[in-house]
Design a protein around this motif. Structure first.
Motif, PDB file in Angstrom:
ATOM      1  N   ASP A 159       5.822  31.030 -11.703  1.00 21.14           N
ATOM      2  CA  ASP A 159       7.085  30.853 -11.110  1.00 21.14           C
ATOM      3  C   ASP A 159       7.940  29.423 -12.531  1.00 21.14           C
ATOM      4  N   CYS A 160       9.295  29.887 -11.926  1.00 21.71           N
ATOM      5  CA  CYS A 160       9.670  28.439 -12.638  1.00 21.71           C
ATOM      6  C   CYS A 160      10.019  27.743 -12.231  1.00 21.71           C
ATOM      7  N   LYS A 161       9.187  27.249 -11.091  1.00 29.67           N
ATOM      8  CA  LYS A 161       9.142  25.747 -10.847  1.00 29.67           C
ATOM      9  C   LYS A 161       8.336  24.648 -12.186  1.00 29.67           C
ATOM     10  N   GLN A 162       9.375  23.290 -11.544  1.00 26.10           N
ATOM     11  CA  GLN A 162       8.854  22.516 -12.212  1.00 26.10           C
ATOM     12  C   GLN A 162       8.024  21.589 -11.820  1.00 26.10           C
ATOM     13  N   ASP A 163       6.933  21.297 -11.988  1.00 29.60           N
ATOM     14  CA  ASP A 163       5.875  20.169 -11.332  1.00 29.60           C
ATOM     15  C   ASP A 163       6.256  19.904 -12.662  1.00 29.60           C
ATOM     16  N   ASP A 164       4.626  17.998 -12.136  1.00 32.16           N
ATOM     17  CA  ASP A 164       5.095  16.929 -12.533  1.00 32.16           C
ATOM     18  C   ASP A 164       3.898  16.983 -13.164  1.00 32.16           C
ATOM     19  N   TYR A 330       9.853  24.434 -22.621  1.00 31.60           N
ATOM     20  CA  TYR A 330       9.693  23.700 -21.428  1.00 31.60           C
ATOM     21  C   TYR A 330       8.619  23.779 -20.953  1.00 31.60           C
ATOM     22  N   HIS A 331       8.479  22.776 -20.635  1.00 26.05           N
ATOM     23  CA  HIS A 331       6.456  22.898 -19.738  1.00 26.05           C
ATOM     24  C   HIS A 331       6.072  23.715 -18.508  1.00 26.05           C
ATOM     25  N   ARG A 332       5.320  24.577 -18.639  1.00 22.33           N
ATOM     26  CA  ARG A 332       5.068  24.842 -17.528  1.00 22.33           C
ATOM     27  C   ARG A 332       3.552  25.467 -17.910  1.00 22.33           C
ATOM     28  N   LYS A 333       2.740  25.043 -16.147  1.00 20.60           N
ATOM     29  CA  LYS A 333       1.479  25.156 -16.469  1.00 20.60           C
ATOM     30  C   LYS A 333       0.451  26.113 -16.554  1.00 20.60           C
ATOM     31  N   ASP A 334       1.261  27.103 -16.562  1.00 20.02           N
ATOM     32  CA  ASP A 334       0.947  28.591 -16.367  1.00 20.02           C
ATOM     33  C   ASP A 334       1.172  29.423 -18.188  1.00 20.02           C
ATOM     34  N   ILE A 335       1.592  28.202 -18.517  1.00 18.71           N
ATOM     35  CA  ILE A 335       1.636  29.044 -19.762  1.00 18.71           C
ATOM     36  C   ILE A 335       1.286  28.021 -21.122  1.00 18.71           C
ATOM     37  N   ILE A 336       0.312  28.522 -21.553  1.00 20.28           N
ATOM     38  CA  ILE A 336      -0.398  27.817 -22.713  1.00 20.28           C
ATOM     39  C   ILE A 336       0.103  28.722 -24.491  1.00 20.28           C
ATOM     40  N   LEU A 337       1.323  27.778 -25.534  1.00 18.55           N
ATOM     41  CA  LEU A 337       2.272  28.546 -26.755  1.00 18.55           C
ATOM     42  C   LEU A 337       0.877  27.737 -27.848  1.00 18.55           C
ATOM     43  N   LEU A 338       0.448  28.800 -28.894  1.00 16.97           N
ATOM     44  CA  LEU A 338       0.148  28.217 -29.995  1.00 16.97           C
ATOM     45  C   LEU A 338       1.263  28.532 -30.823  1.00 16.97           C
ATOM     46  N   SER A 347      -0.978  28.304 -43.600  1.00 13.31           N
ATOM     47  CA  SER A 347      -1.116  26.678 -43.462  1.00 13.31           C
ATOM     48  C   SER A 347      -2.126  26.656 -42.582  1.00 13.31           C
ATOM     49  N   ASN A 348      -2.391  28.277 -41.725  1.00 13.52           N
ATOM     50  CA  ASN A 348      -3.880  28.326 -41.135  1.00 13.52           C
ATOM     51  C   ASN A 348      -4.240  27.503 -40.055  1.00 13.52           C
ATOM     52  N   GLY A 349      -3.438  26.780 -39.600  1.00 12.78           N
ATOM     53  CA  GLY A 349      -3.823  25.730 -38.355  1.00 12.78           C
ATOM     54  C   GLY A 349      -3.256  26.664 -37.495  1.00 12.78           C
ATOM     55  N   VAL A 350      -3.255  26.067 -36.439  1.00  7.28           N
ATOM     56  CA  VAL A 350      -2.503  26.532 -35.262  1.00  7.28           C
ATOM     57  C   VAL A 350      -2.691  25.078 -34.182  1.00  7.28           C
ATOM     58  N   ASN A 351      -1.206  25.167 -33.839  1.00 13.19           N
ATOM     59  CA  ASN A 351      -0.489  23.612 -33.014  1.00 13.19           C
ATOM     60  C   ASN A 351      -0.776  24.632 -31.395  1.00 13.19           C
ATOM     61  N   VAL A 352      -2.133  23.512 -30.420  1.00 10.03           N
ATOM     62  CA  VAL A 352      -1.589  24.285 -28.630  1.00 10.03           C
ATOM     63  C   VAL A 352      -1.620  23.705 -28.320  1.00 10.03           C
ATOM     64  N   LEU A 353      -0.277  23.979 -27.759  1.00 12.35           N
ATOM     65  CA  LEU A 353       1.066  23.029 -26.613  1.00 12.35           C
ATOM     66  C   LEU A 353       0.043  23.755 -24.972  1.00 12.35           C
ATOM     67  N   VAL A 354      -0.416  22.230 -24.390  1.00  7.76           N
ATOM     68  CA  VAL A 354      -0.467  22.286 -23.100  1.00  7.76           C
ATOM     69  C   VAL A 354       0.323  21.967 -21.607  1.00  7.76           C
ATOM     70  N   ALA A 355       0.598  22.230 -20.605  1.00  8.23           N
ATOM     71  CA  ALA A 355       1.428  21.477 -19.668  1.00  8.23           C
ATOM     72  C   ALA A 355       0.163  21.441 -18.442  1.00  8.23           C
ATOM     73  N   LEU A 356       0.174  20.530 -17.851  1.00  7.62           N
ATOM     74  CA  LEU A 356      -1.035  20.335 -16.973  1.00  7.62           C
ATOM     75  C   LEU A 356      -0.861  19.108 -16.245  1.00  7.62           C
ATOM     76  N   PRO A 357      -1.179  18.512 -14.833  1.00 10.30           N
ATOM     77  CA  PRO A 357      -0.727  17.930 -13.615  1.00 10.30           C
ATOM     78  C   PRO A 357      -1.592  16.968 -14.503  1.00 10.30           C
ATOM     79  N   SER A 358      -1.768  14.825 -14.728  1.00 11.47           N
ATOM     80  CA  SER A 358      -2.592  14.320 -15.355  1.00 11.47           C
ATOM     81  C   SER A 358      -4.085  14.192 -14.793  1.00 11.47           C
ATOM     82  N   LYS A 359      -3.995  14.505 -14.125  1.00  8.37           N
ATOM     83  CA  LYS A 359      -6.184  14.601 -13.821  1.00  8.37           C
ATOM     84  C   LYS A 359      -6.460  15.884 -14.174  1.00  8.37           C
TER      85      LYS A 359
END
Length: 373
Positions: A159-164, A330-338, A347-359
């Motif tokens: 879903d495209c719902k934007q959570d906090d 844009y930030h989505r709880k259900d999609i994690i980007l590499l 460069s052989n490294g990777v960045n992991v973008l994570v969006a989750l509720p604070s807890k």
């Protein structure tokens, strides 16, 4: 470029007979926007960091069109002489690999005397469902769509719902990835398991994401991770490597959260590798036929979307290679980007973008570093 990519100027239409969305090649046009800024590239900050301000470098839609273009380009000139090329495309046009070919062809046409770098294969009948469709496997990674399309009561799975949400970038350098590979060997993976960078990073992220859930009964919960698999070389006969379109399907791995917590890391890597290995010619054809019958969606707890080794920043233009190439997200709880660091996949490294509720983010961060030791 006009002939091989004429469909970029088309429009997305619903075929009421089949219930499918189709590209109507009607030459309605793509979008093109020219913009300028008083900033220099050095003044806009870290290019790797997913700055929401980067949304100004793309145009998602054009108000002057009654029906939106499938592809919109924006060229933004900076005061230093550099520029950004922002592209907004509908995913029906390309997957990551075919978009890389599009960029190579676009770059080739910026030179005075170069032909297209790669002639794209636009025969989408190669991935048509069989007649009649033959669903020969269960597909827990897919969820049936309620029909008629557009009138379903429940939102799509992703879903495209934007959570906090809080968001963070977790960086894994080459030493971290090598450490995860060695850790996978300790418990003894299957002889068929490929201990690749993607498999160990996906296993690591899956474990942290599943266990970050704050529900009381989380240990008994089933967690499923989805990740894209390129099916071009897996079909019989194989698709041309230049196939233009979406030749990826969702592989999956699933387990109880207690398994992800208690079993050795090697077993989690096995499950991720098994998910990709499952994608044989017959399994892929069965998934395509399933889509023809049920018109469904991917069905999982979350999706790992990898831009890690697509190589967009390796494309050579007349003025050189891009300083950086990345998704504007844009930030989505259900999609994690590499996605890669500056320097790209080399460069052989990777960045992991994570969006989750604070807890959940606090717990994810603790687990991320805990399981790296």
């Amino acid at each position: 470029m006009a002939m091989p990519y004429d469909f970029l100027a088309g429009r997305l239409k619903l075929n009421h007979q089949t219930g499918r969305l189709e590209i109507e090649c009607n030459a309605s046009g793509a979008g093109f926007v020219v913009a300028t800024t008083e900033f220099s590239l050095d003044e806009i900050g870290d290019l790797v960091y997913p700055n929401p301000g980067f949304m100004q470098l793309i145009v998602q839609g054009l108000e002057k069109f009654d029906d939106q273009p499938l592809c919109v380009f924006q060229v933004t000139s900076f005061k230093c002489g550099g520029f950004a090329l922002g592209m907004s495309t509908n995913h029906v046009l390309f997957d990551g690999l075919s978009f890389k070919i599009f960029l190579e062809n676009l770059a080739s046409q910026a030179f005075d005397d170069k032909p297209l770098a790669i002639i794209p294969c636009n025969d989408r009948h190669l991935l048509a469902a069989r007649s009649p469709p033959q669903v020969t496997f269960p597909h827990p990674e897919l969820l049936k769509l309620k029909l008629p399309i557009g009138e379903e009561d429940a939102p799509p799975v992703f879903d495209c719902k934007q959570d906090d949400l809080d968001f963070k970038i977790f960086s894994l350098n080459p030493n971290d990835i090598s450490h995860l590979k060695e850790k996978a060997k300790i418990g003894g993976t299957k002889s068929t398991t490929k201990i690749t960078g993607f498999n160990v990073v996906t296993a690591h992220v899956w474990r942290c994401k599943a266990l970050s859930c704050v529900d009381e009964n989380n240990r008994d919960r089933e967690s499923m991770v989805l990740y894209a698999v390129n099916i071009r070389p897996r079909l019989k006969p194989p698709l041309p490597s230049s196939y233009c379109g979406n030749a990826v399907l969702s592989a999956y791995a699933s387990a109880k959260c207690w398994e992800l917590e208690d079993e050795p890391f090697s077993k989690v890597v096995d499950m991720v590798a098994d998910g990709a290995a499952r994608m044989s010619d017959e399994y892929a054809r069965s998934a395509i036929d399933w889509g023809e019958v049920y018109k469904g969606f991917p069905n999982g707890e979350f999706l790992i979307s990898s831009w890690w080794r697509l190589g967009f920043d390796e494309v050579v233009y007349p003025w050189g290679k891009p300083r950086y190439s990345c998704p504007v997200v844009y930030h989505r709880k259900d999609i994690i980007l590499l996605f890669p660091d500056i320097g790209g996949a080399s460069s052989n490294g990777v960045n992991v973008l994570v969006a989750l509720p604070s807890k959940e983010m606090e717990k994810f961060q603790t687990l991320f570093h805990k399981y790296l030791t």
